[in-house]
Design a protein around this motif. Structure first.
Motif, PDB file in Angstrom:
ATOM      1  N   LEU A   1       0.952  -1.381  -0.039  1.00  0.00           N
ATOM      2  CA  LEU A   1      -0.076   0.512   0.269  1.00  0.00           C
ATOM      3  C   LEU A   1       0.858   1.521   0.218  1.00  0.00           C
ATOM      4  O   LEU A   1       0.584   2.184  -0.659  1.00  0.00           O
ATOM      5  CB  LEU A   1      -1.107  -0.528   1.013  1.00  0.00           C
ATOM      6  CG  LEU A   1      -1.793  -1.018   1.634  1.00  0.00           C
ATOM      7  CD1 LEU A   1      -2.624  -1.417   2.612  1.00  0.00           C
ATOM      8  CD2 LEU A   1      -3.016  -0.917  -0.433  1.00  0.00           C
ATOM      9  N   VAL A   2       1.991   1.268   0.691  1.00  0.00           N
ATOM     10  CA  VAL A   2       3.178   2.673   0.593  1.00  0.00           C
ATOM     11  C   VAL A   2       3.294   2.371  -0.831  1.00  0.00           C
ATOM     12  O   VAL A   2       3.268   3.798  -0.900  1.00  0.00           O
ATOM     13  CB  VAL A   2       4.259   2.188   1.689  1.00  0.00           C
ATOM     14  CG1 VAL A   2       5.111   2.743   1.872  1.00  0.00           C
ATOM     15  CG2 VAL A   2       3.401   2.297   2.805  1.00  0.00           C
ATOM     16  N   LEU A   3       3.737   1.628  -1.505  1.00  0.00           N
ATOM     17  CA  LEU A   3       4.222   1.666  -2.770  1.00  0.00           C
ATOM     18  C   LEU A   3       2.870   2.089  -3.995  1.00  0.00           C
ATOM     19  O   LEU A   3       3.525   3.501  -4.966  1.00  0.00           O
ATOM     20  CB  LEU A   3       4.544   0.239  -3.172  1.00  0.00           C
ATOM     21  CG  LEU A   3       6.416  -0.176  -2.547  1.00  0.00           C
ATOM     22  CD1 LEU A   3       6.295  -1.477  -3.035  1.00  0.00           C
ATOM     23  CD2 LEU A   3       7.433   0.583  -2.974  1.00  0.00           C
ATOM     24  N   LEU A   4       2.008   1.662  -3.485  1.00  0.00           N
ATOM     25  CA  LEU A   4       0.735   2.011  -4.341  1.00  0.00           C
ATOM     26  C   LEU A   4       0.609   3.807  -3.953  1.00  0.00           C
ATOM     27  O   LEU A   4       0.470   4.392  -5.014  1.00  0.00           O
ATOM     28  CB  LEU A   4      -0.449   1.640  -4.435  1.00  0.00           C
ATOM     29  CG  LEU A   4      -0.866   0.416  -4.799  1.00  0.00           C
ATOM     30  CD1 LEU A   4      -1.912  -0.237  -4.444  1.00  0.00           C
ATOM     31  CD2 LEU A   4      -0.428   0.650  -6.448  1.00  0.00           C
ATOM     32  N   ALA A   5       0.965   4.154  -2.978  1.00  0.00           N
ATOM     33  CA  ALA A   5       0.239   5.506  -2.211  1.00  0.00           C
ATOM     34  C   ALA A   5       1.732   6.857  -2.941  1.00  0.00           C
ATOM     35  O   ALA A   5       1.563   8.071  -3.147  1.00  0.00           O
ATOM     36  CB  ALA A   5       0.538   6.259  -1.042  1.00  0.00           C
TER      37      ALA A   5
ATOM     38  N   MET B   1      -5.322   8.467   0.005  1.00  0.00           N
ATOM     39  CA  MET B   1      -6.188   7.196   0.723  1.00  0.00           C
ATOM     40  C   MET B   1      -5.559   5.809   0.519  1.00  0.00           C
ATOM     41  O   MET B   1      -5.874   5.233   1.971  1.00  0.00           O
ATOM     42  CB  MET B   1      -7.428   6.358  -0.328  1.00  0.00           C
ATOM     43  CG  MET B   1      -8.229   5.252  -0.149  1.00  0.00           C
ATOM     44  SD  MET B   1      -9.218   4.614  -0.926  1.00  0.00           S
ATOM     45  CE  MET B   1      -7.328   4.307  -2.088  1.00  0.00           C
ATOM     46  N   TYR B   2      -4.508   5.518   0.256  1.00  0.00           N
ATOM     47  CA  TYR B   2      -3.515   4.339  -0.220  1.00  0.00           C
ATOM     48  C   TYR B   2      -2.427   4.463   1.661  1.00  0.00           C
ATOM     49  O   TYR B   2      -2.257   3.264   2.099  1.00  0.00           O
ATOM     50  CB  TYR B   2      -2.427   4.203  -1.264  1.00  0.00           C
ATOM     51  CG  TYR B   2      -3.381   4.169  -2.494  1.00  0.00           C
ATOM     52  CD1 TYR B   2      -4.146   2.743  -1.534  1.00  0.00           C
ATOM     53  CD2 TYR B   2      -3.483   4.494  -3.243  1.00  0.00           C
ATOM     54  CE1 TYR B   2      -4.679   1.789  -3.713  1.00  0.00           C
ATOM     55  CE2 TYR B   2      -4.184   3.539  -4.330  1.00  0.00           C
ATOM     56  CZ  TYR B   2      -4.864   2.715  -3.979  1.00  0.00           C
ATOM     57  OH  TYR B   2      -5.676   2.114  -5.290  1.00  0.00           O
ATOM     58  N   TRP B   3      -2.107   5.866   1.735  1.00  0.00           N
ATOM     59  CA  TRP B   3      -1.106   6.505   3.201  1.00  0.00           C
ATOM     60  C   TRP B   3      -2.130   5.766   4.428  1.00  0.00           C
ATOM     61  O   TRP B   3      -1.516   5.015   4.577  1.00  0.00           O
ATOM     62  CB  TRP B   3      -1.232   7.540   3.108  1.00  0.00           C
ATOM     63  CG  TRP B   3      -0.304   7.791   2.623  1.00  0.00           C
ATOM     64  CD1 TRP B   3       1.215   8.439   0.780  1.00  0.00           C
ATOM     65  CD2 TRP B   3       1.433   7.195   1.828  1.00  0.00           C
ATOM     66  NE1 TRP B   3       1.487   8.604   0.591  1.00  0.00           N
ATOM     67  CE2 TRP B   3       2.229   8.191   1.420  1.00  0.00           C
ATOM     68  CE3 TRP B   3       2.010   6.914   3.130  1.00  0.00           C
ATOM     69  CZ2 TRP B   3       4.097   7.792   0.763  1.00  0.00           C
ATOM     70  CZ3 TRP B   3       3.283   5.676   3.028  1.00  0.00           C
ATOM     71  CH2 TRP B   3       4.670   6.662   2.087  1.00  0.00           C
ATOM     72  N   ILE B   4      -3.569   5.699   4.089  1.00  0.00           N
ATOM     73  CA  ILE B   4      -4.376   5.963   5.086  1.00  0.00           C
ATOM     74  C   ILE B   4      -4.736   4.303   5.432  1.00  0.00           C
ATOM     75  O   ILE B   4      -4.803   4.194   5.903  1.00  0.00           O
ATOM     76  CB  ILE B   4      -5.422   6.370   5.226  1.00  0.00           C
ATOM     77  CG1 ILE B   4      -5.565   8.332   5.082  1.00  0.00           C
ATOM     78  CG2 ILE B   4      -6.461   6.459   5.993  1.00  0.00           C
ATOM     79  CD1 ILE B   4      -6.927   8.727   5.125  1.00  0.00           C
ATOM     80  N   CYS B   5      -5.160   3.718   4.192  1.00  0.00           N
ATOM     81  CA  CYS B   5      -5.248   2.100   4.088  1.00  0.00           C
ATOM     82  C   CYS B   5      -3.611   1.306   4.864  1.00  0.00           C
ATOM     83  O   CYS B   5      -3.949   0.815   5.491  1.00  0.00           O
ATOM     84  CB  CYS B   5      -5.447   2.126   2.819  1.00  0.00           C
ATOM     85  SG  CYS B   5      -6.834   2.074   2.757  1.00  0.00           S
TER      86      CYS B   5
END
Length: 161
Positions: free
Chosen positions: A49-53, A126-130
């Motif tokens: 998820l961090v990589l997606l953010a 949103m990805y950071w929050i996830c």
């Protein structure tokens, strides 16, 4: 356009990584205990998820898919086994059903919660929050089960009566 293709590849590599993770996660859990699989799986999923953010390139999006598949693909069956082993034999079906009801509820409610976040702030926040939420499950797992995992180096633990 490259990112669109990367998004398609994300789901393909994620599915392959889920399949691969299912071949070894259970065996590792049986031999080394729950924590040896759960903690790395949560960290892999958080990293995805961090990589997606961050996602500066299509390659990073695809790498994120691999990490998500390995992490989530390991978490699901391992936590199902944790739940089944934590209850007496006559309660296993109820415990596993409850596990899947709660998981499905999370899948159902997530779009309702995440959609407005995307509209307000965009995908990156949103990805950071996830990622933060998933990382927070490390503490939750530790508090509820991880600190009590006694199966380090054993094949089976006795069921509670």
């Amino acid at each position: 356009l490259e990112m669109v293709h990367a998004a398609s590849a994300y789901f393909v590599v994620c599915a392959v990584a889920v399949l691969v993770s299912r071949f070894f996660a259970g065996r590792i859990q049986d031999r080394r205990g729950d924590n040896v699989v759960v903690y790395p799986a949560i960290l892999l999923y958080t990293a995805s998820l961090v990589l997606l953010a961050w996602a500066p390139s299509p390659a990073v999006v695809v790498l994120s898919g691999v990490l998500a598949g390995l992490g989530f693909g390991s978490i699901l069956p391992v936590l199902q086994a944790v739940v089944a082993a934590a209850v007496p034999p006559h309660r296993v079906s109820i415990a596993v059903s409850t596990f899947f009801i709660l998981m499905d509820s999370g899948f159902g409610l997530s779009p309702l919660l995440l959609g407005p976040m995307v509209e307000l702030w965009g995908y990156r926040p949103m990805y950071w929050i996830c990622a933060a939420v998933v990382a927070g499950t490390l503490a939750l797992y530790w508090a509820l089960h991880g600190r009590h995992d006694v199966r380090q180096g054993t094949a089976r633990r006795p069921r509670r009566s």
